[in-house]
Design an enzyme around this catalytic site. Structure first.
Site, PDB file in Angstrom:
ATOM      1  N   GLU A 185      -6.079 -12.911   0.358  1.00 55.29           N
ATOM      2  CA  GLU A 185      -6.961 -11.829   0.345  1.00 55.29           C
ATOM      3  C   GLU A 185      -7.517 -11.552  -1.190  1.00 55.29           C
ATOM      4  O   GLU A 185      -7.039 -10.848  -1.909  1.00 55.29           O
ATOM      5  CB  GLU A 185      -5.937 -10.457   0.706  1.00 55.29           C
ATOM      6  CG  GLU A 185      -5.366 -10.455   1.957  1.00 55.29           C
ATOM      7  CD  GLU A 185      -4.801  -9.284   2.521  1.00 55.29           C
ATOM      8  OE1 GLU A 185      -4.542  -8.341   1.606  1.00 55.29           O
ATOM      9  OE2 GLU A 185      -4.162  -9.087   3.601  1.00 55.29           O
ATOM     10  N   HIS A 210       0.743  -1.358  -0.126  1.00 58.03           N
ATOM     11  CA  HIS A 210      -0.020  -0.063   0.150  1.00 58.03           C
ATOM     12  C   HIS A 210       0.916   1.203  -0.052  1.00 58.03           C
ATOM     13  O   HIS A 210       0.444   2.358  -0.445  1.00 58.03           O
ATOM     14  CB  HIS A 210      -0.917   0.041   1.284  1.00 58.03           C
ATOM     15  CG  HIS A 210      -2.117  -0.890   1.037  1.00 58.03           C
ATOM     16  ND1 HIS A 210      -3.192  -0.592   0.438  1.00 58.03           N
ATOM     17  CD2 HIS A 210      -2.443  -2.100   1.413  1.00 58.03           C
ATOM     18  CE1 HIS A 210      -4.039  -1.615   0.344  1.00 58.03           C
ATOM     19  NE2 HIS A 210      -3.605  -2.576   1.173  1.00 58.03           N
TER      20      HIS A 210
END
Length: 304
Positions: A274, A217
């Site tokens: 995920e 991220h």
């Protein structure tokens, strides 16, 4: 009784002679036709022979002239074989060098900006700072940003999904190191409150969040995507059955995104499955990675 004298058969003799004469005439006609055909054939053969001899003479003369010219221009008495060899070498030198075939299981350019690997063993480069652009806001986390080139492709993908009746939302995209630290520490503290030791809480948190400085991220190339109806849902593996998760896995590579943490690649990624976490790598590499069923670590040859 006296025998009657033999009477001459003149008409019969004349008929025989006439027939013989006719046969001789027919033979003569056939002989003349045969002679005419023979003369025609010999004439054709003579013409063909002339052109054949002339052609050979022309070819020999041309080759001899070319060889003499080559020897005169080079100033050396090279043999025909040497001249032919040199000519072949010249042709090879003019041709473009052969390029090795690209390995379909490897990137064409491993140093490409979009293939930046960030994980626990490959932290962010020192001083790394992406140029960001908005990818929309959501009611949970507010305005979200991504690296501007990746952002453009994400928004294009969202439009394509909308055309198919799927509304996608960037739930969480770029995070600064400061924000990543806050999220990591918060999750660890939550596990400690549940009764885990600090060491256990740290290990459990690492399954879901990378340590600050090692999170995708922070690159601006990763984004957590969910359907609009799941903006506040718990992020669990079962979300892979949602229509939006199925759509993403099927179409994301067309826009340069890969499912970053597949269920069967935890040993390479170090992160649990995920189905919402997607990473921009570029369309060419994304299609190869997804088609081959590889993790980014495997594709880049950095599994250690």
């Amino acid at each position: 009784m006296q025998n009657e004298p033999n009477t001459p058969r003149a008409p019969q003799s004349a008929e025989v002679r006439a027939r013989a004469a006719e046969r001789r005439r027919q033979k003569e006609i056939l002989r003349q036709k045969a002679m005419r055909r023979y003369h025609i054939l010999m004439t054709v053969l003579a013409v063909l022979s002339f052109f054949a001899v002339f052609g050979v003479y022309f070819i020999v003369t041309s080759i001899s002239g070319a060889l003499r010219g080559s020897q005169e221009s080079s100033g050396s008495g090279k043999s025909v074989s040497e001249i032919v060899s040199e000519s072949a070498q010249d042709s090879e030198s003019e041709a473009e060098p052969a390029q090795p075939a690209a390995d379909p299981a490897k990137p064409a350019d491993p140093e490409l900006w979009s293939l930046l690997l960030t994980n626990t063993t490959h932290p962010l480069p020192e001083g790394y700072e992406p140029e960001l652009e908005s990818v929309g806001a959501n009611s949970r986390n507010g305005q979200q940003f991504m690296e501007k080139r990746a952002a453009a492709k994400l928004l294009e993908m969202f439009e394509a999904a909308k055309a198919d009746g799927i509304e996608l939302v960037a739930r969480s995209a770029y995070r600064s190191t400061k924000e990543q630290t806050k999220l990591f520490d918060s999750m660890k503290a939550n596990y400690i409150q549940q009764g885990m030791s600090e060491e256990e809480a740290f290990a459990e948190t690492k399954k879901w969040r990378n340590e600050p400085g090692t999170s995708e991220h922070e690159t601006g190339l990763a984004v957590d995507i969910v359907g609009a109806q799941d903006i506040n849902a718990n992020l669990v593996g079962e979300l892979e059955e949602r229509d939006w998760a199925v759509w993403l896995k099927t179409h994301a590579a067309d826009y340069g995104f890969i499912l970053r943490y597949p269920a069967d690649k935890t040993e390479f990624t170090g992160t649990s499955f995920e189905p919402w976490h997607y990473r921009y790598v570029g369309a060419e590499d994304a299609k190869k990675i997804m088609a081959l069923g590889l993790s980014l670590e495997e594709y880049l040859g950095m599994t250690q």
